[in-house]
Design an enzyme around this catalytic site. Structure first.
Site: not given
Ligand code: 5GP
Ligand code: MG
Length: 184
Positions: A108, A105, A164
């Site tokens: 981040d 999705d 979510d």
């Molecule tokens: P990362 O390991 O890249 O920091 O985390 C990615 C995960 O963080 C995504 O799969 C998602 O579950 C969550 N996440 C990051 N940004 C957002 C956002 O803007 N909205 C939501 N709902 N989840 C996010």
């Molecule tokens: Mg995710």
């Protein structure tokens, strides 16, 4: 109290129509890139956030694909991830020698996908590419190469279309930002 989720949304960032158009483009690009591939293509969806994007994307790929899914959770205290990722559901198939397309999705900090991409490469696939609907480059702490990216977004918390807030809003057909009072 209303049960209408639309009333919790401050602004729509990507409408249903916009998402449909962009995902059709991504599907077309993937179809073009893999049209001569001899080995099976495994589309690996990262549950649960990617599930809505996954189902639309695979239907816009005009090639035979196999479905697989993973569940990964990144450990952390509160909102910051620690860098450790736990696999709660592994791949169902032996993907050695296959083409993998990882469908996520949003990227981040990059922590989760940085870990998972290493994990996938250890399974010795023929190739592995990443398709992410959204990317927040300003939040990146570890490098992640996104082969197919839907949109680059600013540092705003997004919901809908699989994303979510406390498990809610995943079934909104568009992507938006919540009203600030929802977090209070
Ligand atoms: P990362 O390991 O890249 O920091 O985390 C990615 C995960 O963080 C995504 O799969 C998602 O579950 C969550 N996440 C990051 N940004 C957002 C956002 O803007 N909205 C939501 N709902 N989840 C996010
Ligand atoms: Mg995710």
């Amino acid at each position: 109290m209303t049960r209408d989720m639309n009333e919790d949304i401050e602004k729509v960032v990507f409408s249903e129509e916009e998402l449909k158009k962009r995902i059709a483009e991504l599907g077309k690009e993937i179809t073009e890139d893999y049209k001569d591939a001899e080995e099976t293509i495994y589309c690996v969806g990262i549950l649960k956030g990617a599930v809505v994007f996954y189902t639309d994307l695979v239907r816009s790929i005009n090639l035979p694909v196999h479905f697989d899914f993973m569940i990964a959770s990144s450990y952390g205290n509160g909102t910051e991830t620690s860098g450790t990722v736990k696999i709660l559901k592994d791949l169902d198939y032996d993907v050695a020698g296959k083409h993998l397309i990882i469908i996520e999705d949003i990227i981040d900090s990059g922590t989760t996908m940085n870990y998972l991409m290493k994990y996938f490469r250890e399974r010795k696939p023929k190739s592995v590419k990443l398709c992410a609907l959204l990317s927040k480059p300003s939040r990146r702490t570890v490098d992640v190469n996104i082969d197919y990216c839907g949109y680059t977004v600013p540092d705003e918390f997004l919901v809908g279309y699989g994303l979510d807030y406390a498990e809610k809003y995943r079934n909104l057909p568009y992507i938006g930002v919540l009203k600030p009072e929802i977090y209070e």
